[in-house]
Design an enzyme around this catalytic site. Structure first.
Site, PDB file in Angstrom:
ATOM      1  N   ARG A 103      11.326 -39.245  75.500  1.00  0.00           N
ATOM      2  CA  ARG A 103      10.884 -39.136  74.111  1.00  0.00           C
ATOM      3  C   ARG A 103      10.936 -37.671  73.679  1.00  0.00           C
ATOM      4  O   ARG A 103      10.321 -36.817  74.303  1.00  0.00           O
ATOM      5  CB  ARG A 103       9.464 -39.678  73.991  1.00  0.00           C
ATOM      6  CG  ARG A 103       9.013 -39.910  72.571  1.00  0.00           C
ATOM      7  CD  ARG A 103       7.690 -40.649  72.544  1.00  0.00           C
ATOM      8  NE  ARG A 103       7.844 -42.017  72.993  1.00  0.00           N
ATOM      9  CZ  ARG A 103       8.233 -43.030  72.224  1.00  0.00           C
ATOM     10  NH1 ARG A 103       8.491 -42.821  70.960  1.00  0.00           N
ATOM     11  NH2 ARG A 103       8.356 -44.237  72.710  1.00  0.00           N
ATOM     12  N   THR A 107      10.518 -35.019  67.570  1.00  0.00           N
ATOM     13  CA  THR A 107      10.776 -36.166  66.674  1.00  0.00           C
ATOM     14  C   THR A 107      10.102 -37.450  67.171  1.00  0.00           C
ATOM     15  O   THR A 107       9.994 -38.414  66.417  1.00  0.00           O
ATOM     16  CB  THR A 107      12.288 -36.439  66.596  1.00  0.00           C
ATOM     17  OG1 THR A 107      12.737 -36.843  67.913  1.00  0.00           O
ATOM     18  CG2 THR A 107      13.065 -35.209  66.169  1.00  0.00           C
ATOM     19  N   ASP A 199      -0.057 -47.530  84.362  1.00  0.00           N
ATOM     20  CA  ASP A 199       1.307 -47.009  84.271  1.00  0.00           C
ATOM     21  C   ASP A 199       2.157 -47.669  85.357  1.00  0.00           C
ATOM     22  O   ASP A 199       1.951 -47.442  86.551  1.00  0.00           O
ATOM     23  CB  ASP A 199       1.295 -45.488  84.459  1.00  0.00           C
ATOM     24  CG  ASP A 199       2.675 -44.896  84.198  1.00  0.00           C
ATOM     25  OD1 ASP A 199       2.809 -44.125  83.239  1.00  0.00           O
ATOM     26  OD2 ASP A 199       3.619 -45.233  84.950  1.00  0.00           O
ATOM     27  N   ASP A 202       4.015 -45.260  87.822  1.00  0.00           N
ATOM     28  CA  ASP A 202       3.109 -44.613  88.782  1.00  0.00           C
ATOM     29  C   ASP A 202       2.620 -45.606  89.826  1.00  0.00           C
ATOM     30  O   ASP A 202       2.515 -45.276  91.014  1.00  0.00           O
ATOM     31  CB  ASP A 202       1.913 -44.002  88.042  1.00  0.00           C
ATOM     32  CG  ASP A 202       2.267 -42.698  87.341  1.00  0.00           C
ATOM     33  OD1 ASP A 202       3.337 -42.143  87.652  1.00  0.00           O
ATOM     34  OD2 ASP A 202       1.488 -42.252  86.489  1.00  0.00           O
TER      35      ASP A 202
END
Ligand code: URA
Length: 208
Positions: A103, A107, A199, A202
């Site tokens: 990401r 933006t 997550d 993870d």
């Protein structure tokens, strides 16, 4: 939500519950993710066309049905890798591509940093594997990349989805069928699925 397929089965539900438990360590987590991926793959290939071919069995010649369709499996890095082996156990002839996205901090748009697909990806049905369909941004970008490379037949396979992510994918790519082992309640303010499992990357790889 007609193209959302929630695989409802006591064994799938039990396995997802084990993933949700924070006491489940990486080794067991990886094994369960692989098992769920196999069960999702089984459902996602349910309507695959078969072709009648003649074979010779020990008892003579018979016409039998075989799958001739070509498949591809594309994990979104990195958590998608956890589902890959399970998919390949059921469709070992599938070719494998990889898509890596990050990401952009300015933006917030997903940017491709790695994309390697089978040379004949456009002739294959592609299973895009992404364990957690949260905001949907990553999956939408990955589907867009696949379409830009000419892939027409895409199914998205997830461990857990949420309403926000599903709606987002369906809005941008209404042709893509989504298969999931669980459809959870919502996203929290940090983009995590609630109740979810934390997550996925993870938990799979034992990182923080
Ligand atoms: N990615 C994860 O690994 N977990 C979530 O809950 C959302 C996104």
């Amino acid at each position: 939500m007609s193209n959302l397929h929630i695989v409802k089965h006591p064994l799938v539900e039990n396995k997802v519950s084990m993933l949700r438990n924070k006491e489940t360590g990486s080794k067991e987590f990886r094994e369960i993710v692989e098992e769920i991926a196999m069960l999702l793959c089984y459902e996602a290939t349910r309507n695959t066309p078969v072709t009648e071919v003649e074979i010779e069995s020990p008892l003579g010649k018979f016409n039998v049905n075989m799958v001739e369709k070509k498949f591809g499996v594309v994990p979104i890095l990195r958590a998608g890798l956890g589902m890959l082996e399970g998919m390949l156990k059921l469709i070992p002839t599938a070719k494998v591509g990889h898509i890596g996205l990050y990401r952009d901090p300015k933006t917030l748009e997903p940017v491709e940093y790695y994309c390697k697909l089978p040379v004949d990806a456009e002739d294959r049905e592609i299973f895009l594997i992404d364990p957690m369909l949260a905001t949907g941004g990553t999956s939408i970008a990955a589907i867009q990349f696949l379409k830009e490379k000419g892939v027409k037949n895409i199914k998205l396979l997830c461990l857990i989805t949420c309403p926000e992510g599903v709606e987002h994918v369906q809005k941008e790519h209404p042709d893509v069928e989504i298969y999931t082992a669980a459809h959870d309640e919502k996203l929290n303010d940090h983009g995590y699925i609630i109740p979810g499992l934390g997550d996925a990357g993870d938990r799979l790889f034992g990182t923080k």
